[in-house]
Design a protein around this motif. Structure first.
Motif, PDB file in Angstrom:
ATOM      1  N   ALA A 326      -2.499  -9.576  30.311  1.00  0.00           N
ATOM      2  CA  ALA A 326      -2.606 -10.121  31.668  1.00  0.00           C
ATOM      3  C   ALA A 326      -1.253 -10.680  32.092  1.00  0.00           C
ATOM      4  O   ALA A 326      -0.411 -11.038  31.269  1.00  0.00           O
ATOM      5  N   VAL A 327      -1.056 -10.769  33.407  1.00  0.00           N
ATOM      6  CA  VAL A 327       0.216 -11.277  33.924  1.00  0.00           C
ATOM      7  C   VAL A 327       0.497 -12.684  33.406  1.00  0.00           C
ATOM      8  O   VAL A 327       1.649 -13.055  33.159  1.00  0.00           O
ATOM      9  N   SER A 328      -0.553 -13.470  33.212  1.00  0.00           N
ATOM     10  CA  SER A 328      -0.393 -14.858  32.774  1.00  0.00           C
ATOM     11  C   SER A 328      -0.266 -15.002  31.255  1.00  0.00           C
ATOM     12  O   SER A 328      -0.194 -16.122  30.741  1.00  0.00           O
ATOM     13  N   SER A 329      -0.236 -13.890  30.527  1.00  0.00           N
ATOM     14  CA  SER A 329      -0.191 -13.959  29.073  1.00  0.00           C
ATOM     15  C   SER A 329       1.078 -14.639  28.570  1.00  0.00           C
ATOM     16  O   SER A 329       2.176 -14.403  29.088  1.00  0.00           O
ATOM     17  N   PRO A 330       0.963 -15.456  27.511  1.00  0.00           N
ATOM     18  CA  PRO A 330       2.161 -16.050  26.909  1.00  0.00           C
ATOM     19  C   PRO A 330       3.027 -15.037  26.172  1.00  0.00           C
ATOM     20  O   PRO A 330       4.127 -15.391  25.719  1.00  0.00           O
ATOM     21  N   GLY A 331       2.554 -13.789  26.067  1.00  0.00           N
ATOM     22  CA  GLY A 331       3.361 -12.747  25.434  1.00  0.00           C
ATOM     23  C   GLY A 331       4.277 -12.004  26.380  1.00  0.00           C
ATOM     24  O   GLY A 331       5.125 -11.222  25.932  1.00  0.00           O
ATOM     25  N   VAL A 332       4.138 -12.243  27.695  1.00  0.00           N
ATOM     26  CA  VAL A 332       4.978 -11.569  28.681  1.00  0.00           C
ATOM     27  C   VAL A 332       6.362 -12.219  28.685  1.00  0.00           C
ATOM     28  O   VAL A 332       6.490 -13.444  28.829  1.00  0.00           O
ATOM     29  N   ASP A 333       7.393 -11.394  28.510  1.00  0.00           N
ATOM     30  CA  ASP A 333       8.790 -11.869  28.547  1.00  0.00           C
ATOM     31  C   ASP A 333       9.063 -12.946  27.504  1.00  0.00           C
ATOM     32  O   ASP A 333       9.858 -13.857  27.728  1.00  0.00           O
ATOM     33  N   ARG A 334       8.436 -12.848  26.306  1.00  0.00           N
ATOM     34  CA  ARG A 334       8.622 -13.885  25.297  1.00  0.00           C
ATOM     35  C   ARG A 334       9.126 -13.340  23.969  1.00  0.00           C
ATOM     36  O   ARG A 334       9.193 -14.069  22.980  1.00  0.00           O
ATOM     37  N   GLY A 335       9.502 -12.056  23.909  1.00  0.00           N
ATOM     38  CA  GLY A 335      10.016 -11.500  22.670  1.00  0.00           C
ATOM     39  C   GLY A 335      11.440 -11.935  22.388  1.00  0.00           C
ATOM     40  O   GLY A 335      12.040 -12.735  23.118  1.00  0.00           O
ATOM     41  N   ASP A 336      11.989 -11.424  21.325  1.00  0.00           N
ATOM     42  CA  ASP A 336      13.364 -11.738  20.922  1.00  0.00           C
ATOM     43  C   ASP A 336      14.322 -11.369  22.048  1.00  0.00           C
ATOM     44  O   ASP A 336      14.314 -10.227  22.516  1.00  0.00           O
ATOM     45  N   PRO A 337      15.157 -12.303  22.516  1.00  0.00           N
ATOM     46  CA  PRO A 337      16.110 -11.963  23.584  1.00  0.00           C
ATOM     47  C   PRO A 337      17.042 -10.820  23.226  1.00  0.00           C
ATOM     48  O   PRO A 337      17.587 -10.165  24.117  1.00  0.00           O
ATOM     49  N   ALA A 338      17.220 -10.560  21.925  1.00  0.00           N
ATOM     50  CA  ALA A 338      18.094  -9.467  21.504  1.00  0.00           C
ATOM     51  C   ALA A 338      17.386  -8.115  21.475  1.00  0.00           C
ATOM     52  O   ALA A 338      18.039  -7.084  21.307  1.00  0.00           O
ATOM     53  N   SER A 339      16.066  -8.086  21.643  1.00  0.00           N
ATOM     54  CA  SER A 339      15.320  -6.821  21.606  1.00  0.00           C
ATOM     55  C   SER A 339      15.486  -6.063  22.917  1.00  0.00           C
ATOM     56  O   SER A 339      15.614  -6.659  23.990  1.00  0.00           O
ATOM     57  N   ASN A 347       9.543  -5.237  37.674  1.00  0.00           N
ATOM     58  CA  ASN A 347       9.908  -6.620  37.400  1.00  0.00           C
ATOM     59  C   ASN A 347       9.673  -6.928  35.928  1.00  0.00           C
ATOM     60  O   ASN A 347       8.622  -7.438  35.540  1.00  0.00           O
ATOM     61  N   ASN A 348      10.656  -6.598  35.095  1.00  0.00           N
ATOM     62  CA  ASN A 348      10.459  -6.771  33.657  1.00  0.00           C
ATOM     63  C   ASN A 348      10.973  -8.099  33.131  1.00  0.00           C
ATOM     64  O   ASN A 348      10.904  -8.355  31.924  1.00  0.00           O
ATOM     65  N   GLY A 349      11.501  -8.939  33.990  1.00  0.00           N
ATOM     66  CA  GLY A 349      11.899 -10.273  33.578  1.00  0.00           C
ATOM     67  C   GLY A 349      13.145 -10.348  32.730  1.00  0.00           C
ATOM     68  O   GLY A 349      13.533 -11.430  32.288  1.00  0.00           O
ATOM     69  N   GLY A 350      13.747  -9.208  32.438  1.00  0.00           N
ATOM     70  CA  GLY A 350      14.963  -9.209  31.645  1.00  0.00           C
ATOM     71  C   GLY A 350      14.767  -9.572  30.190  1.00  0.00           C
ATOM     72  O   GLY A 350      15.724  -9.927  29.494  1.00  0.00           O
ATOM     73  N   ARG A 351      13.519  -9.443  29.709  1.00  0.00           N
ATOM     74  CA  ARG A 351      13.233  -9.791  28.322  1.00  0.00           C
ATOM     75  C   ARG A 351      11.984  -9.039  27.883  1.00  0.00           C
ATOM     76  O   ARG A 351      11.046  -8.847  28.664  1.00  0.00           O
ATOM     77  N   VAL A 352      11.942  -8.605  26.651  1.00  0.00           N
ATOM     78  CA  VAL A 352      10.866  -7.754  26.179  1.00  0.00           C
ATOM     79  C   VAL A 352       9.549  -8.529  26.083  1.00  0.00           C
ATOM     80  O   VAL A 352       9.529  -9.716  25.770  1.00  0.00           O
ATOM     81  N   ASP A 353       8.443  -7.839  26.389  1.00  0.00           N
ATOM     82  CA  ASP A 353       7.117  -8.380  26.116  1.00  0.00           C
ATOM     83  C   ASP A 353       6.835  -8.295  24.618  1.00  0.00           C
ATOM     84  O   ASP A 353       7.295  -7.376  23.928  1.00  0.00           O
ATOM     85  N   MET A 354       6.055  -9.222  24.102  1.00  0.00           N
ATOM     86  CA  MET A 354       5.574  -9.125  22.736  1.00  0.00           C
ATOM     87  C   MET A 354       4.487  -8.051  22.643  1.00  0.00           C
ATOM     88  O   MET A 354       3.823  -7.724  23.620  1.00  0.00           O
TER      89      MET A 354
END
Length: 372
Positions: A326-339, A347-354
């Motif tokens: 879901a859009v509100s998931s804590p896994g959205v845009d919360r992966g390793d910044p180096a991934s 709109n990918n947030g500039g950071r990988v989803d978990m």
């Protein structure tokens, strides 16, 4: 119809991509050896029924290039001792492989992709020595009472983008392997079992593991340099992460999303249970940037309300199970910044989803930002 021989069809030698031998639209059964045995290059085995042989398809090529190797595609391969046995740069794709003892055995760089592999007795797909196991659907491997059913076994190769569910063990992650972007769920004993030495770039990256019973990730049986990153791990009984003493050297887990419910527990290390992220992180040095929260999957059992495959009823409800976030998931845009995240659309947030859909076209769009 080809039947009742030592081997049904034997082809050796090399053609080209356009002028090799083609075995097509045949039923090959009841041969004690291989239904079809091919070696060389430029050959195709397509749109056949291969059943009740010692080995359904045996394919070996040494070209070093997939485009000029052997192609096995569009076949129904069932009720053999081994469905497909392949070595070298063969491509095995878009086949239905089921009711064999072993579904696919792959060694020395074959490409195994987009197959549906199910209800084989011991192992769905086993790969080694640079085998590429990619985007297959693998389910219903539960063993026979004396052997354990395993969906995918990989050693010194890659397992990427597969959907692996309702087996006894989802994925056996042996030494020197990358296991990435897989959806692994509803396996009865273990989601992923990790063992052996892992080199640079090897490990468990960006998978979704949903385990109602048993352990989600079990790191055991020797080895070191275990890397676990960008995964979503959910467990309802057993451990989200259980680490044996022999796996602790070089163990590194971070940027994961854990969710524990029922009688499940977060982690075990040196035989000690850890129930909170703070205790786990400060006492082992792992998962300081990880999260313990509900990942908010869209619909894990789909419109049919059936999670995975039922061995009792032989009904497969897995095709509509939806583990996107879901859009509100804590896994959205919360992966390793180096991934890497660049494959994610819009709109990918500039950071990988978990999880399994991070850095794929199925990643969740980042929440809209309010500009005032």
């Amino acid at each position: 119809e080809i039947r009742g021989n030592g081997s049904g069809v034997v082809v050796s030698g090399s053609g080209t991509t356009n002028f090799g031998y083609v075995i097509r639209n045949s039923e090959v059964f009841g041969n004690s050896g291989s239904g079809v045995s091919m070696s060389g290059s430029g050959h195709r085995i397509e749109d056949n029924l291969l059943r009740n042989n010692g080995t359904g398809v045996g394919a070996a090529t040494t070209t070093g290039v997939y485009a000029t190797g052997i192609l096995v595609t569009g076949n129904e391969i069932r009720s053999n001792s081994v469905g497909v046995s392949t070595t070298g740069t063969t491509t095995v794709e878009n086949n239905q492989v089921f009711l064999n003892n072993i579904g696919v055995s792959a060694d020395q760089s074959p490409m195994i992709r987009n197959n549906t592999v199910y209800r084989n007795t011991t192992t769905g797909i086993q790969g080694s020595n640079n085998a590429q196991i990619i985007e297959n659907r693998v389910f219903g491997h539960v063993g026979n009472g004396t052997t354990t059913g395993t969906g995918v076994y990989i050693r010194s190769g890659n397992a990427i983008g597969n959907t692996v569910y309702s087996n006894t063990i989802g994925i056996e992650h042996d030494s020197g392997s990358e296991v990435r972007s897989n959806l692994i769920y509803a396996n009865s004993a273990i989601g992923v079992r990790m063992s052996g030495f892992q080199g640079a770039g090897d490990g468990l990256f960006g998978n979704t593991i949903y385990q109602l019973t048993g352990d989600a990730i079990l790191a055991t049986v020797g080895g070191n340099r275990t890397e676990i990153r960008d995964n979503i791990v959910v467990v309802g009984a057993g451990y989200a992460l259980r680490v044996g003493d022999s796996q602790q050297v070089g163990f590194n887990s971070n940027y994961n999303l854990f969710h524990v419910f029922g009688t499940g527990k977060l982690a075990q290390w040196e035989g000690r249970d850890f129930l909170t992220m703070a205790d786990w992180s400060y006492e082992t040095g792992n998962d300081f940037e990880s999260v313990l929260a509900d990942p908010q999957f869209l619909d894990v059992n789909g419109a049919d309300n059936l999670l995975g495959y039922s061995a009792a009823s032989t009904v497969d409800g897995g095709e509509d199970d939806d583990f996107r976030l879901a859009v509100s998931s804590p896994g959205v845009d919360r992966g390793d910044p180096a991934s890497r995240f660049q494959v994610e659309p819009g709109n990918n947030g500039g950071r990988v989803d978990m999880g399994a859909y991070g850095n794929t076209l199925l990643a969740t769009q980042s929440p809209a930002q309010l500009i005032q």
